[in-house]
Write a protein that holds these residues in place. Structure first.
Motif, PDB file in Angstrom:
ATOM      1  N   VAL A  11      31.622   7.276 -20.045  1.00 52.72           N
ATOM      2  CA  VAL A  11      29.830   7.129 -18.917  1.00 52.72           C
ATOM      3  C   VAL A  11      30.275   6.078 -18.371  1.00 52.72           C
ATOM      4  N   LEU A  12      30.983   5.097 -18.191  1.00 60.35           N
ATOM      5  CA  LEU A  12      30.853   4.085 -17.112  1.00 60.35           C
ATOM      6  C   LEU A  12      31.271   4.641 -15.899  1.00 60.35           C
ATOM      7  N   PRO A  13      33.371   5.500 -16.105  1.00 58.92           N
ATOM      8  CA  PRO A  13      32.834   5.604 -14.631  1.00 58.92           C
ATOM      9  C   PRO A  13      32.044   7.187 -14.030  1.00 58.92           C
ATOM     10  N   MET A  14      31.363   7.697 -14.955  1.00 63.83           N
ATOM     11  CA  MET A  14      29.946   8.410 -14.608  1.00 63.83           C
ATOM     12  C   MET A  14      29.103   8.293 -13.876  1.00 63.83           C
ATOM     13  N   LEU A  15      27.971   6.586 -14.625  1.00 62.66           N
ATOM     14  CA  LEU A  15      27.599   6.015 -14.043  1.00 62.66           C
ATOM     15  C   LEU A  15      27.567   5.233 -12.482  1.00 62.66           C
ATOM     16  N   LEU A  16      29.503   5.236 -12.497  1.00 61.93           N
ATOM     17  CA  LEU A  16      29.540   4.787 -11.321  1.00 61.93           C
ATOM     18  C   LEU A  16      29.859   5.116 -10.406  1.00 61.93           C
ATOM     19  N   ALA A  17      30.012   6.367 -10.278  1.00 66.05           N
ATOM     20  CA  ALA A  17      29.725   8.304  -9.014  1.00 66.05           C
ATOM     21  C   ALA A  17      28.578   8.734  -9.168  1.00 66.05           C
ATOM     22  N   TYR A  18      27.707   8.128 -10.206  1.00 63.29           N
ATOM     23  CA  TYR A  18      26.182   8.694  -9.768  1.00 63.29           C
ATOM     24  C   TYR A  18      25.749   7.824  -8.718  1.00 63.29           C
ATOM     25  N   ILE A  19      26.426   6.121  -9.345  1.00 64.83           N
ATOM     26  CA  ILE A  19      25.543   5.164  -8.046  1.00 64.83           C
ATOM     27  C   ILE A  19      26.313   5.701  -6.713  1.00 64.83           C
ATOM     28  N   VAL A  20      27.387   5.750  -5.885  1.00 61.35           N
ATOM     29  CA  VAL A  20      28.167   5.795  -4.780  1.00 61.35           C
ATOM     30  C   VAL A  20      27.583   7.675  -4.607  1.00 61.35           C
ATOM     31  N   LYS A  21      27.586   8.688  -5.501  1.00 63.27           N
ATOM     32  CA  LYS A  21      27.022   9.814  -5.276  1.00 63.27           C
ATOM     33  C   LYS A  21      25.194   9.468  -4.513  1.00 63.27           C
ATOM     34  N   HIS A  22      24.832   9.139  -5.029  1.00 59.94           N
ATOM     35  CA  HIS A  22      23.548   8.749  -4.137  1.00 59.94           C
ATOM     36  C   HIS A  22      22.959   7.278  -3.560  1.00 59.94           C
ATOM     37  N   HIS A  23      23.703   6.280  -3.091  1.00 57.45           N
ATOM     38  CA  HIS A  23      23.192   5.755  -2.560  1.00 57.45           C
ATOM     39  C   HIS A  23      24.214   4.478  -1.739  1.00 57.45           C
ATOM     40  N   LEU A  24      25.776   5.248  -1.884  1.00 55.16           N
ATOM     41  CA  LEU A  24      27.110   4.897  -0.996  1.00 55.16           C
ATOM     42  C   LEU A  24      27.498   5.864  -0.528  1.00 55.16           C
ATOM     43  N   HIS A  25      26.502   7.060   0.539  1.00 54.87           N
ATOM     44  CA  HIS A  25      26.707   7.909   1.190  1.00 54.87           C
ATOM     45  C   HIS A  25      28.677   8.153   1.673  1.00 54.87           C
ATOM     46  N   ARG A  26      28.379   7.300   2.326  1.00 49.12           N
ATOM     47  CA  ARG A  26      29.906   7.375   3.834  1.00 49.12           C
ATOM     48  C   ARG A  26      31.423   7.132   2.416  1.00 49.12           C
ATOM     49  N   LEU A  27      31.285   6.363   1.305  1.00 47.13           N
ATOM     50  CA  LEU A  27      31.913   6.073  -0.055  1.00 47.13           C
ATOM     51  C   LEU A  27      32.357   7.458  -0.363  1.00 47.13           C
ATOM     52  N   HIS A  28      30.994   7.979  -0.382  1.00 45.54           N
ATOM     53  CA  HIS A  28      31.688   8.929  -1.662  1.00 45.54           C
ATOM     54  C   HIS A  28      31.965  10.816  -0.457  1.00 45.54           C
ATOM     55  N   GLN A  29      32.040  10.484   1.193  1.00 47.73           N
ATOM     56  CA  GLN A  29      32.127  11.353   1.329  1.00 47.73           C
ATOM     57  C   GLN A  29      33.560  11.441   1.421  1.00 47.73           C
ATOM     58  N   ARG A  30      33.970  10.188   1.488  1.00 49.13           N
ATOM     59  CA  ARG A  30      35.697   9.725   1.890  1.00 49.13           C
ATOM     60  C   ARG A  30      36.435   9.706   0.565  1.00 49.13           C
ATOM     61  N   ILE A  31      36.078  10.008  -0.116  1.00 43.43           N
ATOM     62  CA  ILE A  31      36.952   9.992  -1.634  1.00 43.43           C
ATOM     63  C   ILE A  31      36.235  11.721  -1.545  1.00 43.43           C
ATOM     64  N   ILE A  32      35.195  12.771  -1.791  1.00 44.64           N
ATOM     65  CA  ILE A  32      35.694  13.750  -1.732  1.00 44.64           C
ATOM     66  C   ILE A  32      36.170  14.777  -0.755  1.00 44.64           C
ATOM     67  N   SER A  33      36.434  13.923   0.280  1.00 46.44           N
ATOM     68  CA  SER A  33      37.084  14.962   1.475  1.00 46.44           C
ATOM     69  C   SER A  33      38.214  14.716   1.115  1.00 46.44           C
ATOM     70  N   VAL A  34      38.341  14.154   0.257  1.00 48.14           N
ATOM     71  CA  VAL A  34      40.408  13.879  -0.371  1.00 48.14           C
ATOM     72  C   VAL A  34      40.683  15.284  -1.263  1.00 48.14           C
ATOM     73  N   ARG A  35      41.353  16.166  -0.825  1.00 42.95           N
ATOM     74  CA  ARG A  35      41.889  17.683  -1.747  1.00 42.95           C
ATOM     75  C   ARG A  35      42.711  17.625  -2.987  1.00 42.95           C
ATOM     76  N   ASP A  36      41.398  17.660  -4.006  1.00 47.06           N
ATOM     77  CA  ASP A  36      42.635  17.449  -5.101  1.00 47.06           C
ATOM     78  C   ASP A  36      43.303  16.361  -5.812  1.00 47.06           C
ATOM     79  N   LEU A  37      42.191  15.242  -4.938  1.00 48.20           N
ATOM     80  CA  LEU A  37      42.674  14.343  -5.098  1.00 48.20           C
ATOM     81  C   LEU A  37      42.880  13.892  -7.461  1.00 48.20           C
TER      82      LEU A  37
END
Length: 320
Positions: A180-206
């Motif tokens: 649950v904790l990583p899910m909540l953290l991912a939700y916050i990053v995806k909806h409020h920290l857009h630049r960090l989110h884009q950098r994370i998902i840009s790395v293929r198969d990370l």
């Protein structure tokens, strides 16, 4: 060099398992490395949960949370999983098996009562399946385990004196921290920290390669448990072979259920791929420690299946 890199990419899972086994054997049987082995052993134990957390966090960063809802194949896979648990429990309680047979049955129980691996979503995505449906099932499977373990384990090991609420709360805490904790953290990053989110998902198969690192650590730990197990070779071989049979059955039945709902990959991974690290912890905590050899061997079998599936999928994609 390019050929080596391509080989590692195609066979990440067996390479990770092989490397983990070789590193453990080197540190365990080379006397000159005894000091280093004592230093790295607790370090690996501390790093593994971090890798598991990061795998989930990166995976959930790619999830469309609006698509996370139960579907019909979830119900059928959960029912079959519950049926398997009931069959093993009935055998344990009604047949009064010998000490060796009881260890064997407990090892098999760990391979069916263990929840769906959090990395199943990673493999499903790699195979072109629905990340959201597999992630939703992972939650359902974990909460089913939370309900089953406190009920089943005290009936098997009556001397363990595990109360329902103590076991329930302890396992629920593990699920909350690792799921649950990583899910909540991912939700916050995806909806409020857009630049960090884009950098994370840009790395293929990370998330896939992070999982490979965690698999390397788990393989070394599993090999250590098997080598130091106080049991006959016959019993260990029986646990390994029956674990293989159970792995094939669970993957096959999952895919059989899934093809009726046009989600073969998702249902196969959901039922067949187990959180073996969590299962090993449960065996050591509540049952005979030798029962941990079951999920320890299951790691090898399920990742061989995963490797073959990924190879076949990549080969098919290459043809297209």
């Amino acid at each position: 060099m390019h050929a080596i890199i391509q080989f590692v990419k195609e066979w990440t899972l067996p390479v990770a398992m092989g490397l983990g086994a070789v590193l453990y054997l080197v540190f365990a049987f080379v006397p000159a490395l005894d000091g280093a082995a004592l230093f790295f052993s607790p370090l690996m134990d501390a790093i593994l949960p971090v890798f598991m957390f990061l795998v989930l966090f990166v995976t959930f960063c790619k999830v469309d949370f609006r698509q996370m809802r139960p579907v019909w194949w979830h119900l059928w896979v959960l029912m079959f999983n519950l049926l398997l648990v009931g069959m093993v429990m009935a055998t344990l309680l009604l047949m009064q098996p010998s000490a060796a047979a009881k260890i064997l049955l407990e090892a098999l129980l760990m391979c069916v009562i263990a929840p769906c691996a959090t990395a199943a979503a990673v493999v499903t995505q790699k195979l072109g399946g629905s990340l959201e449906q597999t992630t939703t099932y992972t939650f359902l499977s974990n909460f089913l385990t939370v309900l089953l373990v406190p009920v089943c384990f005290p009936m098997i090991e009556k001397g363990s004196d595990v109360s329902f609420w103590a076991a329930f709360c302890r396992i629920l805490y593990q699920v909350m921290v690792l799921l649950v904790l990583p899910m909540l953290l991912a939700y916050i990053v995806k909806h409020h920290l857009h630049r960090l989110h884009q950098r994370i998902i840009s790395v293929r198969d990370l998330s896939f390669y992070l999982w490979g690192c965690s698999l390397m650590i788990v393989t070394g730990t599993t090999l250590k448990n098997i080598i130091h197990a106080q049991a006959s070779l016959l019993l260990l071989s029986a646990i390994a072979l029956l674990g293989l049979l159970l792995c094939v059955v669970q993957f096959a039945v999952g895919r059989f259920i899934g093809h009726y709902f046009h989600h073969t990959q998702e249902a196969g991974q959901a039922l067949g791929q187990k959180n073996t690290a969590f299962a090993i912890w449960m065996a050591y905590t509540y049952l005979n420690p030798l029962a941990s050899v079951g999920p320890g061997c299951y790691i090898l079998w399920q990742n061989i299946v995963n490797s073959v599936e990924i190879w076949h999928h990549d080969k098919h994609e290459g043809r297209q």
